[in-house]
Every structure is written in structure tokens, then in C-alpha cells.
Design a protein around this motif. Structure first.
Motif, mmCIF file in Angstrom:
data_model
loop_
_atom_site.group_PDB
_atom_site.id
_atom_site.type_symbol
_atom_site.label_atom_id
_atom_site.label_comp_id
_atom_site.label_asym_id
_atom_site.label_seq_id
_atom_site.Cartn_x
_atom_site.Cartn_y
_atom_site.Cartn_z
ATOM 1 N N ARG A 116 0.840 -1.201 0.000
ATOM 2 C CA ARG A 116 0.000 0.000 0.000
ATOM 3 C C ARG A 116 0.868 1.240 0.000
ATOM 4 N NH1 ARG A 116 0.366 2.354 5.051
ATOM 5 N NH2 ARG A 116 0.568 0.971 6.852
ATOM 6 N N VAL A 158 0.890 5.416 1.627
ATOM 7 C CA VAL A 158 0.826 5.896 3.009
ATOM 8 C C VAL A 158 -0.557 5.697 3.628
ATOM 9 C CG1 VAL A 158 0.917 7.984 4.423
ATOM 10 C CG2 VAL A 158 2.768 7.485 2.818
ATOM 11 N N ALA A 159 -1.598 5.922 2.865
ATOM 12 C CA ALA A 159 -2.948 5.783 3.422
ATOM 13 C C ALA A 159 -3.240 4.322 3.762
ATOM 14 C CB ALA A 159 -3.983 6.308 2.437
ATOM 15 N N ALA A 160 -3.857 4.090 4.914
ATOM 16 C CA ALA A 160 -4.131 2.729 5.384
ATOM 17 C C ALA A 160 -5.007 1.957 4.394
ATOM 18 C CB ALA A 160 -4.805 2.774 6.753
ATOM 19 N N ARG A 187 8.170 -8.035 12.049
ATOM 20 C CA ARG A 187 6.920 -8.010 12.820
ATOM 21 C C ARG A 187 6.434 -6.588 13.113
ATOM 22 N NH1 ARG A 187 6.196 -12.402 16.290
ATOM 23 N NH2 ARG A 187 4.264 -11.336 16.840
ATOM 24 N N GLN A 188 7.322 -5.598 12.913
ATOM 25 C CA GLN A 188 6.883 -4.209 13.093
ATOM 26 C C GLN A 188 5.757 -3.860 12.127
ATOM 27 O OE1 GLN A 188 9.853 -5.071 11.867
ATOM 28 N NE2 GLN A 188 10.083 -4.033 9.889
ATOM 29 N N LEU A 189 5.621 -4.661 11.047
ATOM 30 C CA LEU A 189 4.534 -4.419 10.086
ATOM 31 C C LEU A 189 3.210 -5.021 10.547
ATOM 32 C CD1 LEU A 189 6.456 -5.041 6.733
ATOM 33 C CD2 LEU A 189 5.482 -2.866 7.483
ATOM 34 N N ARG A 217 -0.231 -5.586 12.121
ATOM 35 C CA ARG A 217 -1.311 -4.620 12.425
ATOM 36 C C ARG A 217 -1.154 -3.312 11.647
ATOM 37 N NH1 ARG A 217 -1.807 -4.934 18.991
ATOM 38 N NH2 ARG A 217 0.351 -5.645 18.925
ATOM 39 N N ASN A 218 -0.274 -3.339 10.637
ATOM 40 C CA ASN A 218 -0.114 -2.160 9.779
ATOM 41 C C ASN A 218 -0.427 -2.467 8.317
ATOM 42 O OD1 ASN A 218 1.097 0.361 11.139
ATOM 43 N ND2 ASN A 218 2.224 -1.315 12.096
ATOM 44 N N MET A 219 -0.709 -3.722 8.027
ATOM 45 C CA MET A 219 -0.890 -4.138 6.636
ATOM 46 C C MET A 219 -2.074 -5.099 6.557
ATOM 47 S SD MET A 219 1.784 -2.512 5.479
ATOM 48 C CE MET A 219 1.859 -3.048 3.755
ATOM 49 N N ARG A 236 8.279 3.373 14.877
ATOM 50 C CA ARG A 236 8.388 4.128 13.635
ATOM 51 C C ARG A 236 7.429 5.296 13.687
ATOM 52 N NH1 ARG A 236 11.168 0.591 9.494
ATOM 53 N NH2 ARG A 236 11.520 -1.294 10.704
ATOM 54 N N ASP A 279 4.779 8.479 8.496
ATOM 55 C CA ASP A 279 3.347 8.423 8.183
ATOM 56 C C ASP A 279 2.886 7.043 7.737
ATOM 57 O OD1 ASP A 279 3.061 11.081 8.816
ATOM 58 O OD2 ASP A 279 3.390 11.776 6.744
ATOM 59 N N PHE A 280 3.827 6.220 7.287
ATOM 60 C CA PHE A 280 3.431 4.899 6.791
ATOM 61 C C PHE A 280 2.894 4.008 7.913
ATOM 62 C CE2 PHE A 280 4.017 0.524 5.458
ATOM 63 C CZ PHE A 280 3.491 0.548 4.181
ATOM 64 N N TYR A 281 3.567 4.069 9.046
ATOM 65 C CA TYR A 281 3.202 3.196 10.166
ATOM 66 C C TYR A 281 2.029 3.780 10.933
ATOM 67 C CZ TYR A 281 7.009 -0.018 9.446
ATOM 68 O OH TYR A 281 7.832 -0.971 8.905
ATOM 69 N N LYS A 282 0.944 3.010 11.009
ATOM 70 C CA LYS A 282 -0.259 3.469 11.713
ATOM 71 C C LYS A 282 -0.222 3.054 13.173
ATOM 72 C CE LYS A 282 -1.239 4.736 7.644
ATOM 73 N NZ LYS A 282 -0.810 6.108 7.282
ATOM 74 N N ARG A 283 0.595 2.044 13.454
ATOM 75 C CA ARG A 283 0.690 1.539 14.811
ATOM 76 C C ARG A 283 2.137 1.149 15.091
ATOM 77 N NH1 ARG A 283 -2.906 -1.466 18.443
ATOM 78 N NH2 ARG A 283 -1.535 -2.430 19.956
ATOM 79 N N ALA A 324 5.341 -0.373 16.805
ATOM 80 C CA ALA A 324 5.334 -1.662 17.500
ATOM 81 C C ALA A 324 5.568 -1.540 19.006
ATOM 82 C CB ALA A 324 6.377 -2.584 16.879
ATOM 83 N N HIS A 328 8.271 -2.167 20.328
ATOM 84 C CA HIS A 328 9.163 -3.285 20.633
ATOM 85 C C HIS A 328 10.082 -3.483 19.444
ATOM 86 C CE1 HIS A 328 10.497 -7.275 21.960
ATOM 87 N NE2 HIS A 328 10.314 -7.664 20.722
ATOM 88 N N ASN A 339 16.176 -7.758 14.601
ATOM 89 C CA ASN A 339 15.625 -6.759 13.680
ATOM 90 C C ASN A 339 16.346 -5.419 13.759
ATOM 91 O OD1 ASN A 339 12.835 -8.483 14.326
ATOM 92 N ND2 ASN A 339 13.026 -7.782 12.219
#
Lengths: 294, 294
Positions: free
Chosen positions: A169, A171-173, A190-192, A194-196, B268, B271-275, B277, B279, B284
Motif C-alpha cells: 500500500r 501511506v494511506a491505510a 513483525r513491526q509491520l 497490524r499495519n498491513m 516508527r 506516516d506509513f506506520y499506523k501503529r 510496534a 518493541h 531486527n
């Protein structure tokens, strides 16, 4: 301090007499320990080198998976290419055209989808691992997928383990439409989570994706068109004549046999390991597949 | 439960005004935030495709590293090959001959070494991460290497992160002599921590190893000799004329700047990351390298 150290290494105690190796456990499995992939939930990515088999995850991203089915049925990806391979991260395919006007039309597929980062579906079964995880309150397997879960609100999500497939995607969710897909080929990012919007998991053929030369452009994109790996076709298994399908069974993750397998990996009892770990990470749990008998 | 959930996601709170991205942090780094590799602790693995640069870890496995230096100086590996590439696990090189009598002689190198799985050296500096880890009581960076630590006994060990280099062995703990080396190319197999003598880490060139075709024999060994990747040479940087050395600086891991970089990746703020982590896993954490200026 000593108590903590001991808790970290319970495996130092002698192995129980009946501990079996992973292979012994699999050899003793019954037909009911395995499941067959639903042909409408299975995507074949055919490359010159062979076939990558993806299990789709409609319980997690129903709108994305519905769109993927439409795109596959209408042959959207056929003739497009894998355009990105970033070392220790992901490969990604889709339409390489930068100019929006030059892009392949989406046919009857939707051009706009909602973000589907987590699921609160009551239909999702969750089989928890006892092992602690830094990224999620709880981890385990949901409908066979490595997943995180938040017991506080019942949200469940597919974890970015090796082989996880997500929808790229902007920037927009809600800017993914399912045409750009990526597969994790490195240390679990894993930082991704709940973001994708996660659409599935590669169950066979990762070695065809993981060896692709790394792109030298930003984010691992290939700089020259000829470096891209052509996609012969992406089809649902249900589109493919029965005789050309890849016969495959996947080990169930909600059985006592699976729990025993995980424990055999959490604490390796063979002579090679001098110090069993007493722990396993969600993304280190093997998910065996086999060719069905008969 | 709600308190735990909140603790899992402290990053949901607004970002501090001064949060910088990783790139901004690196751009603002000073010369003292970087270190130059010691040419006697640096191994060059030269393949037709390019050079893999390995930093050796004499503080962790002094006897193994001493043997590696002897083997490199005497040209032991030159003309041998990479014999194994197992998907999502390791590549491995050494002498492919199965018959012991057919193997290349070790010159003045030792044929027998002790197991060096952990170090209790007082000289080892350890810079702890606050993040919890399932595999070790504590994790962080020791002499720049991703490492686990047990505060109860002071033992420290190199963790099996992507790029970690270990000495292959047979069942006996003391059966490695340093001639067979493996590099982690997949999801961190941390179950091997404290079970292997770790000799270093790849600091540049992983993408030359990670793309090698996967072997189709057991454990990913190549089945045909022509599938093996020839090793042109493995030399210490100190053996190589100054003009042919790879100029490289590695970011120090014991600085405030490094802590800020880790925090920028733990949460992070773009703007890309909505949440974010809240952690980060030891494996990583990025370990930047650069070509020194001037």
C-alpha cells in the motif's frame, strides 16, 4: 536472579522417556492431523522456475481476498512481473508501470478496499502458544496461520513470518487494492504487524522467491526492466484443471500432535543439541506440508 | 488486562516532537559514532559475484578465531566451495570431500578445538536492549555483535541473527575446527544459541550468499559438484594489499546515537506506520555500515 535463569532454561532437566523427534511425530500422524487446501482459497504463482503455492486468508482480509479472486480469475497478473527483491525483507510483484495511465486495467476488480489489518471475527479459531512474544500480547495459530492476538479486544492478525503474504500500500491505510502483493523473505519484520492487510501465506515454493537476485534500486526494486522476473500466471487452484493442480496437505495446527511437534522443536532432545532452548518463536515453528497418499 | 494491553503499545501515544528518522540520525552522526574494522579481525570471502566481509569475534571464540586466521593465511579455503544452501536457514562452506582421506590438509592449523559456545570474559562490554526476549534472559550488543546474556553467571554469546557466522560441528560439542563455516540466511534460528561456537558476523555482502540456489539434498547440500559455488579466496584483510581492501566503517552499538536509532526503529514515527510496534527484536536491529569519507 537464579530463579529467573532457571525459568529460562527448563529444558536442562532430563528429557522425558517418551519424547519423539519431529520426524517420528509426523510419521505417526493420522489422516485427521492434516487438511487439504480449499481450491478457492489457493493461489498458484507460476514462474519459469516452478510454482509457488499460496493459501489465502479470507477470515482475516475478506474484501482483499475477494478482490484477489477476481483478479486471478480475470488473469490480471499474467504477464506482469516480480519487481522487487530486498535482501532480508520481501519480494513484491504487480504492475511495474510508474505512470498510472500505463497500468493494466483492473477489470471487474475493485479499485478501492478498506484496510483489513486485524480481524475480530468470531469465526476465527485461535490456538495459542505458551511462549512469550515481544510484539503481541499473545501468539499462536489462527486457521493455520501464524498470528498475534490481543485478548483485551479479541483482535487477531497474521504475523509477518517468513512466507507471509501482504497487500502493498501507499501511506494511506486504505490504499491497497490487492494488485501489489509482497512475501516476507527475511527475518520476520513483525513491526509491520497490524499495519498491513495480510492476505495469506506461501505454503510451498518459498525457495523460488527467496533466491531472486536482490534489486539494486531503492527498497530493492529492480532498476532495469529485464531484471524483473516474469509471472507466467497467477490463478486460483479452482481455475486449474484437476490434473494440473499441486496436490498438497498441510499439517493442522489445532491438534495434540501439533502441540507435541512444537514442543519437540522448543526443546530439541537429539544428541546434537547440548542445551535445548526451552522456548520457540512463533516464526520458528515449522508448518509441514506433504503430498497426500493415494 | 487493559493495563497489559496498554503496556504492549506505549507507542500509541503521540510522538515526541524531536523524534528523528533513522536516516536523519545517521546523517547527524559524528566520526566517533563509527568504528573501523581491525584488518586482523576481518575476513574477506571472495566469490565470482563479489566480496563478503566478515567481522571476526575473538572475544567470543578466541581459539576458533586463531585457527581461522591460520587457515586464511595459509590459503586453506581457496579453491574450495560453498556446499550447502538450506532455505530459510544457512549457507555453509568448507571441504566437500566426504572421504576423510581425500580432504585438504589443514597445514599448521589445529585439528582439534574446544567448544566455545559462550564467553565469560571480563573484557566483553555489553550494551543491553530493554526489549524482552524469549530466548535469553537479556539481549543487546557485545563488542558490536547481537548477543544474549545471562546476568546470573555473566555468560554472553553471539545470537543467531541474519548474517551470524558459526563453526559447523558434528554431534560432539568440541568437534568443530573452524574449517566448516555457516552463515544464517533465514529467520533467526536462535535455538542454536549456546550450542555452537560463533566466530563472527557478515557486515557486508549478505545478498551474495542469500540468493544462492537452495540445495536439493538433505539439509540443503548440493547434490552435484557443479552446483557448488567456488570460493576464489578467503583472506584476512591484513593479507590483502591496502589498495584492494574494502573500506568500511560500522556503526558503534554503545553510543547514545545508536540508542536513538534503535528507538526510531522500535517506534516508527513516519506516516506509513499506523501503529508503532513499541518493541524491537534483537535480530531486527539494523547495523549500518558506510564507506568512510575521504
Amino acid at each position: 536472579m537464579l530463579v529467573l535463569a532457571a525459568a529460562q532454561a527448563p529444558a536442562q532437566s532430563p528429557a522425558p522417556a517418551k519424547a519423539r523427534s519431529m520426524q517420528e511425530i509426523l510419521d505417526a500422524s493420522k489422516a485427521s492431523d492434516w487438511r487439504t487446501l480449499d481450491p478457492d482459497n489457493t493461489l498458484y504463482l507460476d514462474l519459469a522456475a516452478g510454482r509457488v503455492v499460496i493459501e489465502l486468508a479470507p477470515d482475516f482480509a475478506p474484501e482483499h481476498v475477494a478482490n484477489l479472486r477476481t483478479l486471478a480469475r480475470e488473469g490480471y497478473w499474467n504477464g506482469l512481473s516480480i519487481n522487487r527483491s530486498q535482501d532480508n525483507f520481501v519480494v513484491q510483484w504487480g504492475d511495474a508501470a510508474e505512470d498510472e495511465k500505463a497500468r493494466k486495467p483492473l477489470g471487474t476488480a475493485k479499485t478501492k478496499l478498506p484496510a483489513e489489518f486485524t480481524s475480530t471475527s468470531k469465526n476465527l479459531s485461535f490456538h495459542a502458544l505458551p511462549d512469550r512474544d515481544g510484539w503481541a500480547p499473545q501468539v499462536g495459530f489462527a486457521e493455520g496461520f501464524p498470528a498475534g492476538r490481543d485478548p483485551a479486544n479479541g483482535a487477531t492478525w497474521i504475523a509477518h513470518c517468513y512466507g507471509a503474504v501482504g497487500a502493498g500500500r501507499d501511506v494511506a491505510a486504505d490504499s491497497s487494492n490487492g494488485t501489489e502483493l509482497y512475501v516476507v523473505t527475511g527475518q520476520s519484520p513483525r513491526q509491520l504487524d497490524r499495519n498491513m492487510s495480510m492476505v495469506g501465506r506461501v505454503v510451498q515454493g518459498m525457495e523460488l522467491l527467496s533466491v531472486l537476485p536482490r534489486g539494486t534500486g531503492p527498497l530493492g526494486f529492480y532498476e532495469k526492466p529485464e531484471q524483473r522476473m516474469p509471472i507466467q500466471a497467477i490463478r486460483l487452484a479452482s481455475q486449474v484443471p484437476a490434473g494440473e493442480r499441486t496436490r498438497l496437505e498441510v499439517l493442522r495446527t489445532d491438534t495434540r500432535l501439533f502441540d507435541e511437534l512444537v514442543e519437540a522443536r522448543r526443546n530439541r532432545r537429539d544428541d546434537f543439541y547440548k542445551r535445548p532452548a526451552g522456548h520457540i518463536d512463533l516464526c520458528n515453528v515449522p508448518l509441514p506440508v506433504r503430498v497426500p497418499k493415494g
